[in-house]
Scaffold this motif. Sequence first.
Motif, PDB file in Angstrom:
ATOM      1  N   ASN A  62       0.849  -1.344   0.005  1.00 35.26           N
ATOM      2  CA  ASN A  62       0.031  -0.063   0.045  1.00 35.26           C
ATOM      3  C   ASN A  62       0.886   1.199   0.170  1.00 35.26           C
ATOM      4  O   ASN A  62       1.597   1.457   0.932  1.00 35.26           O
ATOM      5  CB  ASN A  62      -0.739   0.029   1.373  1.00 35.26           C
ATOM      6  N   LYS A  63       0.710   1.944  -1.091  1.00 33.81           N
ATOM      7  CA  LYS A  63       1.765   3.235  -1.312  1.00 33.81           C
ATOM      8  C   LYS A  63       1.390   4.259  -0.102  1.00 33.81           C
ATOM      9  O   LYS A  63       2.347   5.039   0.166  1.00 33.81           O
ATOM     10  CB  LYS A  63       1.459   3.885  -2.529  1.00 33.81           C
ATOM     11  N   ASP A  64       0.243   4.306   0.582  1.00 33.50           N
ATOM     12  CA  ASP A  64      -0.029   5.175   1.599  1.00 33.50           C
ATOM     13  C   ASP A  64       0.656   5.004   2.615  1.00 33.50           C
ATOM     14  O   ASP A  64       1.108   5.884   3.641  1.00 33.50           O
ATOM     15  CB  ASP A  64      -1.544   5.203   1.832  1.00 33.50           C
ATOM     16  N   THR A  65       1.148   3.590   3.158  1.00 40.26           N
ATOM     17  CA  THR A  65       1.839   3.357   4.090  1.00 40.26           C
ATOM     18  C   THR A  65       3.216   2.766   3.996  1.00 40.26           C
ATOM     19  O   THR A  65       3.957   1.986   4.631  1.00 40.26           O
ATOM     20  CB  THR A  65       0.975   2.508   5.139  1.00 40.26           C
ATOM     21  N   ARG A  66       3.558   2.708   2.821  1.00 38.08           N
ATOM     22  CA  ARG A  66       4.792   2.067   2.283  1.00 38.08           C
ATOM     23  C   ARG A  66       6.140   2.542   3.190  1.00 38.08           C
ATOM     24  O   ARG A  66       7.034   1.682   3.335  1.00 38.08           O
ATOM     25  CB  ARG A  66       5.024   2.355   0.875  1.00 38.08           C
ATOM     26  N   PHE A  67       6.031   3.826   3.452  1.00 40.13           N
ATOM     27  CA  PHE A  67       7.405   4.323   4.156  1.00 40.13           C
ATOM     28  C   PHE A  67       7.088   4.229   5.755  1.00 40.13           C
ATOM     29  O   PHE A  67       8.248   4.712   6.481  1.00 40.13           O
ATOM     30  CB  PHE A  67       7.931   5.539   3.712  1.00 40.13           C
ATOM     31  N   ASN A  68       6.082   3.495   6.266  1.00 45.43           N
ATOM     32  CA  ASN A  68       5.960   3.244   7.438  1.00 45.43           C
ATOM     33  C   ASN A  68       6.357   1.954   7.626  1.00 45.43           C
ATOM     34  O   ASN A  68       5.913   0.996   7.582  1.00 45.43           O
ATOM     35  CB  ASN A  68       4.568   3.384   7.905  1.00 45.43           C
ATOM     36  N   MET A  69       7.884   1.690   7.910  1.00 43.23           N
ATOM     37  CA  MET A  69       8.457   0.556   7.790  1.00 43.23           C
ATOM     38  C   MET A  69       7.988  -0.853   8.721  1.00 43.23           C
ATOM     39  O   MET A  69       8.290  -1.698   8.451  1.00 43.23           O
ATOM     40  CB  MET A  69      10.034   0.804   7.936  1.00 43.23           C
ATOM     41  N   ASP A  76       0.510  -5.115   3.256  1.00 43.69           N
ATOM     42  CA  ASP A  76      -0.938  -4.703   2.662  1.00 43.69           C
ATOM     43  C   ASP A  76      -0.645  -4.470   1.182  1.00 43.69           C
ATOM     44  O   ASP A  76      -0.245  -3.471   0.606  1.00 43.69           O
ATOM     45  CB  ASP A  76      -1.313  -3.264   3.372  1.00 43.69           C
ATOM     46  N   VAL A  77      -1.096  -5.509   0.552  1.00 46.78           N
ATOM     47  CA  VAL A  77      -0.736  -5.266  -0.973  1.00 46.78           C
ATOM     48  C   VAL A  77      -1.720  -4.604  -1.751  1.00 46.78           C
ATOM     49  O   VAL A  77      -3.011  -4.506  -1.276  1.00 46.78           O
ATOM     50  CB  VAL A  77      -1.095  -6.798  -1.515  1.00 46.78           C
ATOM     51  N   MET A  78      -1.305  -3.744  -2.631  1.00 44.88           N
ATOM     52  CA  MET A  78      -1.990  -3.028  -3.633  1.00 44.88           C
ATOM     53  C   MET A  78      -2.929  -3.841  -4.492  1.00 44.88           C
ATOM     54  O   MET A  78      -2.568  -4.769  -4.774  1.00 44.88           O
ATOM     55  CB  MET A  78      -1.181  -2.024  -4.102  1.00 44.88           C
ATOM     56  N   PRO A  79      -4.232  -3.498  -4.762  1.00 48.45           N
ATOM     57  CA  PRO A  79      -4.901  -4.014  -5.753  1.00 48.45           C
ATOM     58  C   PRO A  79      -4.321  -3.934  -7.118  1.00 48.45           C
ATOM     59  O   PRO A  79      -3.839  -2.922  -7.630  1.00 48.45           O
ATOM     60  CB  PRO A  79      -6.315  -3.379  -5.523  1.00 48.45           C
ATOM     61  N   GLY A  80      -4.777  -4.848  -7.760  1.00 51.23           N
ATOM     62  CA  GLY A  80      -4.645  -4.749  -9.242  1.00 51.23           C
ATOM     63  C   GLY A  80      -2.942  -5.213  -9.663  1.00 51.23           C
ATOM     64  O   GLY A  80      -2.141  -5.872  -8.991  1.00 51.23           O
ATOM     65  N   ALA A  81      -2.854  -4.777 -10.777  1.00 51.77           N
ATOM     66  CA  ALA A  81      -1.362  -5.102 -11.357  1.00 51.77           C
ATOM     67  C   ALA A  81      -0.120  -4.480 -10.520  1.00 51.77           C
ATOM     68  O   ALA A  81       0.925  -5.032 -10.289  1.00 51.77           O
ATOM     69  CB  ALA A  81      -1.270  -4.654 -12.977  1.00 51.77           C
ATOM     70  N   GLU A  82      -0.194  -3.365  -9.961  1.00 54.04           N
ATOM     71  CA  GLU A  82       0.657  -2.669  -9.050  1.00 54.04           C
ATOM     72  C   GLU A  82       0.996  -3.746  -8.124  1.00 54.04           C
ATOM     73  O   GLU A  82       2.171  -3.544  -7.435  1.00 54.04           O
ATOM     74  CB  GLU A  82       0.159  -1.267  -8.633  1.00 54.04           C
TER      75      GLU A  82
END
Length: 422
Positions: free
Chosen positions: A281-288, A293-299
């Motif tokens: 999840n790009k919103d919490t990616r840098f909260n190590m 929490d996998v992003m939906p779709g191809a990303e």
Amino acid sequence: MSTLQKSSLDFAKEQDQKDKLAAYRDKFHIPKDSNGKDWIYMCGNSLGLQPKTTQQYIQQELKDWAHFGVEGHFEAKNPWMPYHEFLTDSMAKIMGAKPIEVVIMNTLTTNLHLLMVSFYQPTAKKYKIVIESDAFPSDRYAVESQLHFHGFDPKDGLIEWKPREGEELLRMEDLETILDEQGDEIALLLIGGLNYYTGQYLDLKQIAGLGHAKNCMVGIDLAHGAGNIMPDLHDSGVDFAAWCTYKYLNSGPGSLGGLFVHEKHAYNKDLKRFAGWWSHNKDTRFNMRQEFDVMPGAEGFQLSNPPILSMAAIKASLDIFEEVGMSNLREKSKALTGYFEYLINEIDTDRIRIITPSNPEERGCQLSIQVKHADKSLHQKLTDHHIITDWREPDVIRCAPVPLYNTFEDVYRMTEILKTLL
């Protein structure tokens, strides 16, 4: 228009004058001989030519790297953090997909392996994989290694969809027979949607329907299809697809690939996968210290932050595709390849023949010319005349008149020289 007129240089020049995409040739660097004369380049099915804007696009990122350092992730003209997102909409249009279904990442075979982690889930009974018999070697190597990894013998687990005796092209009814006879044991179909050797473009929707009827997953390699044909991936219903961007998509040698995962799988967080922080999840990616929490779709299939310099080269090309539109490219491609086919068939010889389907809906812009008693010498003579084609063992010269930068005059001059050599 008489046969004599159609076979003339004047006819070819007239078609170029009518060509509404003719100006795009000037947007590419055309290789030249020592006298400054353009080569006849028909090898875009192997490596596309460089757009003249590519240097500018890469230079922008080098400039921002020099100026901002790490802050370029957020402060660059094209911020690096979301850079892959700048490519998604254009790539989705080219592939006939929804933006959630497409991402640019890694390289082709790496992406196929990552996709097979998710979509090849064999059981003791249902474990076999179907490929076309003349699949590109790396696809075969990837599939065989997946079978080995899961403890199966490729000699037993690999099923080849073959042309019939004395034929070069695949028949859909033969795939149907394979699935009728062995469907209960087949877990995956991994098919080259446009065959590298023959240039045959297969009906992806029909393949998906046949595979899904036997509860098989269906994946497509579109290395020779991306930017060439319109695969309509979403409507085809295939589960996944992968492709490279350095052929018809003109992104430079060894550049990144792309993948498609159908929307029906987009929100399945239980789908097995190999993960990395860029699939989080790009919103919490840098909260190590967050749980994955996998992003939906191809990303959600990404692993690592993307190589920006390679993506800049892709962006340069995709911006041209966005401007031109795939429907316009296909329209010219059918006319240009059809003219090429006509001229080849007009040559009075039994030494060569075209093995690519004659139906324009069953091919892209590649024509595969089979050479009788081939020893590669004819291909070498073409090269000596600065006609760049592609040789594939045992006996085929692959020629691709690419609609973005090849002309009707290219096609005419190539066939005139070929006629002389024969």
